[in-house]
Motif scaffolding. Structure first.
Motif, PDB file in Angstrom:
ATOM      1  N   ALA A  41       0.818  -1.217   0.000  1.00 23.14           N
ATOM      2  CA  ALA A  41       0.000   0.000   0.000  1.00 23.14           C
ATOM      3  C   ALA A  41       0.849   1.263   0.000  1.00 23.14           C
ATOM      4  CB  ALA A  41      -0.935   0.008   1.216  1.00 23.14           C
ATOM      5  N   GLY A  42       2.149   1.134   0.140  1.00 17.78           N
ATOM      6  CA  GLY A  42       3.035   2.290   0.069  1.00 17.78           C
ATOM      7  C   GLY A  42       3.125   3.063   1.371  1.00 17.78           C
ATOM      8  N   GLU A  78      -4.592  13.510  11.329  1.00 19.68           N
ATOM      9  CA  GLU A  78      -5.666  12.593  11.739  1.00 19.68           C
ATOM     10  C   GLU A  78      -6.207  11.813  10.542  1.00 19.68           C
ATOM     11  OE1 GLU A  78     -10.066  12.770  13.953  1.00 19.68           O
ATOM     12  OE2 GLU A  78      -8.803  14.556  13.836  1.00 19.68           O
ATOM     13  N   ALA A  79      -6.398  12.505   9.430  1.00 18.65           N
ATOM     14  CA  ALA A  79      -6.894  11.836   8.219  1.00 18.65           C
ATOM     15  C   ALA A  79      -5.875  10.833   7.700  1.00 18.65           C
ATOM     16  CB  ALA A  79      -7.212  12.875   7.149  1.00 18.65           C
ATOM     17  N   CYS A  80      -4.605  11.152   7.802  1.00 19.99           N
ATOM     18  CA  CYS A  80      -3.546  10.260   7.357  1.00 19.99           C
ATOM     19  C   CYS A  80      -3.531   8.971   8.176  1.00 19.99           C
ATOM     20  CB  CYS A  80      -2.197  10.968   7.459  1.00 19.99           C
ATOM     21  SG  CYS A  80      -0.775   9.957   6.991  1.00 19.99           S
ATOM     22  N   VAL A  81      -3.669   9.100   9.473  1.00 22.08           N
ATOM     23  CA  VAL A  81      -3.674   7.928  10.354  1.00 22.08           C
ATOM     24  C   VAL A  81      -4.858   7.024  10.037  1.00 22.08           C
ATOM     25  CG1 VAL A  81      -3.918   7.162  12.752  1.00 22.08           C
ATOM     26  CG2 VAL A  81      -2.379   9.066  12.194  1.00 22.08           C
ATOM     27  N   GLU A  82      -6.009   7.624   9.817  1.00 22.46           N
ATOM     28  CA  GLU A  82      -7.203   6.832   9.462  1.00 22.46           C
ATOM     29  C   GLU A  82      -6.980   6.088   8.151  1.00 22.46           C
ATOM     30  OE1 GLU A  82     -10.403   9.600   9.356  1.00 22.46           O
ATOM     31  OE2 GLU A  82     -10.493   9.857  11.556  1.00 22.46           O
ATOM     32  N   PHE A  83      -6.370   6.746   7.185  1.00 19.99           N
ATOM     33  CA  PHE A  83      -6.090   6.118   5.895  1.00 19.99           C
ATOM     34  C   PHE A  83      -5.138   4.934   6.066  1.00 19.99           C
ATOM     35  CE2 PHE A  83      -3.147   5.790   2.274  1.00 19.99           C
ATOM     36  CZ  PHE A  83      -4.036   5.554   1.232  1.00 19.99           C
ATOM     37  N   ALA A  84      -4.074   5.129   6.831  1.00 23.94           N
ATOM     38  CA  ALA A  84      -3.101   4.058   7.032  1.00 23.94           C
ATOM     39  C   ALA A  84      -3.725   2.871   7.751  1.00 23.94           C
ATOM     40  CB  ALA A  84      -1.903   4.591   7.818  1.00 23.94           C
ATOM     41  N   ASP A  85      -4.583   3.147   8.728  1.00 23.45           N
ATOM     42  CA  ASP A  85      -5.253   2.067   9.455  1.00 23.45           C
ATOM     43  C   ASP A  85      -6.132   1.233   8.533  1.00 23.45           C
ATOM     44  OD1 ASP A  85      -4.055   2.815  11.810  1.00 23.45           O
ATOM     45  OD2 ASP A  85      -5.787   3.930  12.575  1.00 23.45           O
ATOM     46  N   SER A  86      -6.775   1.889   7.567  1.00 24.63           N
ATOM     47  CA  SER A  86      -7.721   1.183   6.697  1.00 24.63           C
ATOM     48  C   SER A  86      -7.053   0.505   5.503  1.00 24.63           C
ATOM     49  CB  SER A  86      -8.798   2.152   6.194  1.00 24.63           C
ATOM     50  OG  SER A  86      -8.226   3.152   5.359  1.00 24.63           O
ATOM     51  N   THR A  87      -5.853   0.957   5.111  1.00 24.89           N
ATOM     52  CA  THR A  87      -5.210   0.424   3.902  1.00 24.89           C
ATOM     53  C   THR A  87      -3.960  -0.398   4.176  1.00 24.89           C
ATOM     54  OG1 THR A  87      -3.820   2.395   3.596  1.00 24.89           O
ATOM     55  CG2 THR A  87      -6.035   2.414   2.580  1.00 24.89           C
ATOM     56  N   GLY A  88      -3.384  -0.248   5.355  1.00 29.36           N
ATOM     57  CA  GLY A  88      -2.132  -0.925   5.643  1.00 29.36           C
ATOM     58  C   GLY A  88      -0.908  -0.167   5.167  1.00 29.36           C
ATOM     59  N   ALA A  89      -1.093   1.072   4.713  1.00 25.51           N
ATOM     60  CA  ALA A  89       0.052   1.885   4.300  1.00 25.51           C
ATOM     61  C   ALA A  89       0.969   2.163   5.488  1.00 25.51           C
ATOM     62  CB  ALA A  89      -0.427   3.197   3.690  1.00 25.51           C
TER      63      ALA A  89
END
Length: 336
Positions: free
Chosen positions: A86-87, A146-157
């Motif tokens: 996921a990068g 905060e948005a970045c952390v949510e994205f990483a949690d959901s995608t595995g980035a």
């Protein structure tokens, strides 16, 4: 409290040498500093400067020191085989995102960058040129984070950070390793501070070599200064012309630990001096830098009680840390 060691910086130096541009330095005549940059005529007659040097880190890949930490972070994860499909994802005022996207592209890794609305358009455009997936969220860096952390949690980035990570700070500290080899006998290095990644790295390396560090913040973006005063990181309001790069609400534990060591001075400067010094750099040297970069120089030129007053004969390096700026607000040059 997190700590950064000189060994961390040496490891980063070994890892990124040959992958980043070595810093260029240039001497500035002390008389020029006195007559060109000092705000007050009274200060001009009393100012004491030994040697003054500019460290031109705005010439670095992607236009700021951030390339060092990003390169160290991604290379270290590449070596450890911990780069996910996921990068990499990062929240940034702009410069850290640019550096992350650049380093990720070098390694064939996807980068998703979250920016607050205050990020300059020039940085957004450059990010897209580098192939990053750009997402603009919120008015402040904290909201983008905060948005970045949510994205990483959901995608595995893999989540990188603009400044709050030992690999990022150690990468930034490699700058000090280069500066001291180019300026023998250096007494003091002056750096601007946002969240504190650059400061933590530079101060850790500087202390190892017996060099003083002056940490400079806008008076209304004083996360490190407030943390030193309180004895622990605290949230502060952020309001400054340099908010796009220095607008962190809270300094890192790494930065606070470095700031509490011997040989560190924390100082503040007003926005008016940041703007004036940036304009003077353009008018007299044709150097176009961000407000974050001119913040460091303003420490030497702002009137009392702001800034830092050097001793007689003190040899000083001022880090001009980034050049990702909108040139439209630089006025026509003044006469010498």
């Amino acid at each position: 409290m997190q700590q950064l060691t000189y060994d961390d910086i040496k490891a980063a130096t070994d890892r990124i040498t040959g992958h980043v541009r070595p810093v260029a330095v240039t001497p500035v005549d002390p008389g020029t500093v006195r007559t060109t940059y000092l705000a007050s005529p009274d200060d001009r007659s009393e100012a004491r400067f030994g040697e003054v040097w500019f460290a031109l880190e705005f010439l670095q890949h992607t236009g700021s020191f951030k390339a060092r930490g990003a390169q160290n972070f991604i290379q270290a994860h590449r070596e450890a085989k911990t780069l996910p499909d996921a990068g990499v994802a990062i929240a940034s005022g702009g410069n850290a995102g640019l550096a992350c996207a650049w380093a990720a592209r070098q390694q064939g890794v996807r980068a998703t960058v979250f920016l607050p609305t205050v990020a300059p358009a020039v940085k957004v455009a450059k990010l897209r040129e580098l192939g990053a997936d750009v997402r603009i969220v919120g008015a402040e860096y904290a909201e983008a984070l905060e948005a970045c952390v949510e994205f990483a949690d959901s995608t595995g980035a893999l989540t990188s950070h603009a400044y709050d990570h030992p690999l990022i700070a150690a990468g930034a500290g490699t700058l000090m390793e280069e500066i001291r080899t180019r300026i023998p006998g250096l007494d003091t290095v002056v750096v601007s501070v946002g969240g504190g990644g650059l400061f933590a790295g530079v101060a850790t390396a500087a202390r190892h070599h017996g060099v003083r560090t002056v940490a400079v913040e806008p008076e209304n973006c004083r996360a490190l200064n407030a943390a030193v005063e309180a004895g622990h990181p605290v949230d502060v309001p952020v309001e400054s012309v340099a908010i796009d790069s220095l607008g962190a609400r809270r300094a890192t534990g790494l930065a606070l630990h470095a700031a509490r060591r011997d040989g560190v001075h924390s100082v503040l400067v007003p926005d008016s001096e940041i703007v004036r010094t940036r304009q003077a750099l353009w008018d007299h040297h044709r150097v176009a830098v961000e407000h974050a970069a001119s913040t460091a120089l303003a420490a030497l030129t702002a009137p009392a009680p702001y800034g830092y007053r050097p001793s007689d004969g003190e040899k000083i390096a001022v880090v001009l840390c980034g050049a990702n700026t909108d040139l439209s607000d630089l006025a026509h040059p003044t006469s010498d």
